[in-house]
Write a protein that holds these residues in place. Sequence first.
Motif: not given
Length: 394
Positions: A192-201
């Motif tokens: 979930p964190r990796q998906r969140y970070e991609q959305a933020r980028r």
Amino acid sequence: MTDPLAKLDKALSSGCAEAHLVLPAREGRSGALIRASNDAEAVAQWLAEYRDTPQTWRAYRREARRLLLWLDKQGAGLGDVDRETLRRFEAFLADPPASWTGPARPEGHPGWRPFRGALSPASRRQALVILQGLYGWLVEAGWVTHNPFRLMRDKSRRLNNQAGRIERYLERNLWDWFWRWLNRPPAADATPRQRYEQARRCVVFGFAYLLAPRIAEMAAAGMNDFFLLEGRIWWRVTGKGGKLAEVPVPDDFLACLKQWRGALGLSALPTHDEDTPLIRALDGRRAVGDNQLYRLIRRTFDRAAEALKGEGGSAAAVNTLRRATPHWLRHTSITHQAQAGIDLHYLAESARHSRLDTTSRYLHTEEARWHAEQQRHRLTPPTDEDAPRVSPGR
């Protein structure tokens, strides 16, 4: 860095409370209009004039700090700088020793260095512009007796902000690759964190590319800065010098915004009273600071460079990504808007430039036309059947 340099940097960054640890005192200077006992304190007072413009303050502090650190290594002070000193300092900026360079690190990190590498001609020019302003202020303050930059014979060419066309940007094909890379679907086992970070980028780079904000403006942006007026979405921003502006929001950014808000568990578009940060920390609530956002963007560029290298991309393109900074995104945005044919007047309004000649530095159309026209000049006549046929003279 060595201990004296670290102490000097600490003194400058902490309001000069400990500046006496490094630089010789200059108490009792006749005619001084500021209260300072050494060079670091004098520079800190100059920087205080820019405290209301954080981005400018940081840029000026960076260049002043580099000069003070270098002078400290020479055993010299601000009042000792002459024309030859400037010549050596400019050469130093073009090729700083390895001990002065390193990857971007937060201040206070043991691996922090004043430079990431040698400064480009444009960056050296900008550094000299800033330091010329510092010395002008110090002369007026009575801290030094002369401004050595006035002795530079070619200062009219180098020490002004009327630089040539903008070159620190991603060309269109490189940007297209980068955006596709940024939006590649996450791995099936992504956390979930990796998906969140991609959305933020994606929202960070979409925002930067489509609206050309400065990094401080990105960090300060709130959800309710995007508002509806007569059926159109606008972005309200307080920019450089505290100037308030309203910028049209492209449909593509609305798509980025909706995707990002979905990742946050929010409705598609913000409401007028949604006074919350646009770009958020890992907890999904807190705002991110300028420095944190800067590091996020730089890390993303570094990762992209590694990915492009692994795919066999050109060394020049990989190097461009490694060198790119957040401000390159603003340059890229404005340049690509100009290339898309957006009217210069509207482009200047969106970029929030006070002068049209600033915006015109982003126009590369004439160079492209010139280059195409020059191809008409050939070593041998054209063989195309449509080429004009001219009878040789007698």
